[in-house]
Motif scaffolding. Structure first.
Motif, mmCIF file in Angstrom:
data_model
loop_
_atom_site.group_PDB
_atom_site.id
_atom_site.type_symbol
_atom_site.label_atom_id
_atom_site.label_comp_id
_atom_site.label_asym_id
_atom_site.label_seq_id
_atom_site.Cartn_x
_atom_site.Cartn_y
_atom_site.Cartn_z
ATOM 1 N N SER A 146 0.852 -1.186 0.000
ATOM 2 C CA SER A 146 0.000 0.000 0.000
ATOM 3 C C SER A 146 0.888 1.237 0.000
ATOM 4 C CB SER A 146 -0.903 0.022 1.239
ATOM 5 O OG SER A 146 -1.581 1.258 1.369
ATOM 6 N N ILE A 147 0.353 2.332 -0.492
ATOM 7 C CA ILE A 147 1.016 3.618 -0.322
ATOM 8 C C ILE A 147 1.225 3.903 1.162
ATOM 9 C CG2 ILE A 147 -1.130 4.934 -0.291
ATOM 10 C CD1 ILE A 147 0.267 7.163 -1.776
ATOM 11 N N SER A 148 0.415 3.251 2.009
ATOM 12 C CA SER A 148 0.545 3.394 3.467
ATOM 13 C C SER A 148 1.850 2.831 3.992
ATOM 14 C CB SER A 148 -0.633 2.719 4.170
ATOM 15 O OG SER A 148 -1.855 3.358 3.848
ATOM 16 N N LEU A 150 4.532 3.899 2.899
ATOM 17 C CA LEU A 150 5.434 5.032 2.726
ATOM 18 C C LEU A 150 4.995 6.278 3.474
ATOM 19 C CD1 LEU A 150 5.939 4.677 -1.140
ATOM 20 C CD2 LEU A 150 7.295 3.639 0.690
ATOM 21 N N VAL A 151 3.730 6.353 3.845
ATOM 22 C CA VAL A 151 3.199 7.529 4.540
ATOM 23 C C VAL A 151 2.386 7.084 5.745
ATOM 24 C CG1 VAL A 151 3.139 8.941 2.453
ATOM 25 C CG2 VAL A 151 1.125 7.600 3.087
ATOM 26 N N THR A 160 -0.575 0.648 8.808
ATOM 27 C CA THR A 160 0.570 1.087 8.001
ATOM 28 C C THR A 160 1.847 0.289 8.297
ATOM 29 O OG1 THR A 160 1.082 2.904 9.538
ATOM 30 C CG2 THR A 160 -0.367 3.404 7.692
ATOM 31 N N GLY A 190 -2.800 3.187 -4.130
ATOM 32 C CA GLY A 190 -3.209 4.372 -3.375
ATOM 33 C C GLY A 190 -4.626 4.191 -2.880
ATOM 34 N N LEU A 246 4.384 1.733 -7.384
ATOM 35 C CA LEU A 246 3.255 2.570 -6.995
ATOM 36 C C LEU A 246 2.172 2.510 -8.070
ATOM 37 C CD1 LEU A 246 5.146 5.696 -5.660
ATOM 38 C CD2 LEU A 246 3.442 4.411 -4.352
ATOM 39 N N ASP A 248 -1.071 4.431 -7.928
ATOM 40 C CA ASP A 248 -1.838 5.340 -7.068
ATOM 41 C C ASP A 248 -2.330 6.600 -7.758
ATOM 42 O OD1 ASP A 248 0.554 6.647 -7.451
ATOM 43 O OD2 ASP A 248 0.882 7.124 -5.342
ATOM 44 N N TYR A 252 1.148 9.626 -4.307
ATOM 45 C CA TYR A 252 2.328 9.742 -3.446
ATOM 46 C C TYR A 252 3.204 10.934 -3.800
ATOM 47 C CZ TYR A 252 6.754 8.700 -1.171
ATOM 48 O OH TYR A 252 7.894 8.792 -0.417
ATOM 49 N N LEU A 255 1.924 14.193 -2.569
ATOM 50 C CA LEU A 255 1.922 14.419 -1.126
ATOM 51 C C LEU A 255 3.244 14.970 -0.641
ATOM 52 C CD1 LEU A 255 0.085 11.205 0.160
ATOM 53 C CD2 LEU A 255 -0.878 13.489 -0.171
ATOM 54 N N GLN A 256 4.281 14.934 -1.483
ATOM 55 C CA GLN A 256 5.616 15.334 -1.036
ATOM 56 C C GLN A 256 5.734 16.865 -0.977
ATOM 57 O OE1 GLN A 256 8.943 12.553 -2.102
ATOM 58 N NE2 GLN A 256 7.656 12.262 -3.893
#
Length: 256
Positions: A146-148, A150-151, A160, A190, A246, A248, A252, A255-256
């Motif tokens: 998951s993108i989770s 990484l964040v 996460t 994502g 990724l 998503d 991602y 979000l940076q």
């Protein structure tokens, strides 16, 4: 027919990303072992999926059981061997995401999430990899992270870490299993509309907020993961291992 004649195990195959991956692999020529939780609801969903797989000319069998139980992983592999002669691909998609605040997180909920998402992935990967090694013809393992990974997420403090663990598991297994030509990769979705987040996305305000963060301008669908998973399972990705892909819609990087 990128997966012609191959045997594919899909955990969490009754719905969402797992279901989409199972059907996509069948359409590419694979026979499918569908892992599901074993409830009446999941059995009904699997029956419909099996009909769709039959319609595209492939075979499927279903195995019900808790992903957190190591015996379920062994049964999935044994079923693949008995029904289709071996295991060529494992797609680990089984997972839960019960949103909950951190400070009052019930210990049982935390343990259940770790057991299903991370421990269950370990059991399935280990069982499939041992069979692939015995067969001696390599294989492909794809884990749905998951993108989770990484964040962070304030309501996902139990979730996460498991997805980060799944991503790390694929990286380490790429090293451990490379000598047997077993490739291990992860896909990192994502915000994908599935049963896991249906309640969370029920609010129009929350839905609009989540959509607004995605450069491609829409939430993801399970089918958006199917193509990348088939690619990683196929010979087109024969030199790809240890990768984290990724999927998503650009979330991602935005979000940076």
């Amino acid at each position: 027919m990128l997966l012609s004649g191959q045997s594919v195990i899909v955990t969490g195959g009754s719905s969402g990303i797992g279901r989409a991956a199972a059907l996509a692999c069948a359409r590419q020529g694979a026979d499918i072992v569908i892992g599901h939780i074993g409830s009446d609801d999941s059995a009904a969903e699997v029956a419909t999926l099996m009909d769709e797989i039959d319609e595209v000319g492939r075979q499927s069998v279903a195995v019900g059981g808790d992903a957190a139980d190591p015996e379920t992983a062994r049964r999935l592999v044994d079923t693949a061997v008995d029904a289709f002669g071996g295991v060529d691909v494992l797609i680990n998609s089984a997972g839960i995401c019960p949103f909950h605040s951190f400070l009052d997180m019930p210990l049982e909920l935390y343990r259940q999430t770790v057991d299903v998402n991370l421990n269950g992935a370990f059991y399935a990967v280990q069982a499939a990899a041992n069979q692939m090694k015995t067969q001696g013809r390599g294989g492909a393992i794809i884990a749905v992270s998951s993108i989770s990974a990484l964040v962070g997420g304030g309501m996902q403090t139990h979730y996460t870490p498991t997805k980060a663990g799944v991503n790390s598991l694929m990286q380490s297994c790429a090293i451990a299993l490379g000598p047997w030509n077993i490739r291990c990769n992860a896909v990192l979705p994502g915000t994908i509309e599935t049963a896991l987040n249906r309640e969370d996305l029920a609010s129009p305000e929350k839905r609009d907020y989540m959509t607004g963060r995605i450069p491609l301008g829409r939430l993801g669908e399970p089918d958006d993961l199917a193509g990348p998973i088939v690619f990683l399972a196929s010979g087109m990705a024969r030199y790809v291992t240890g990768a984290s892909l990724l999927v998503d819609g650009g979330l991602y990087v935005n979000l940076q």
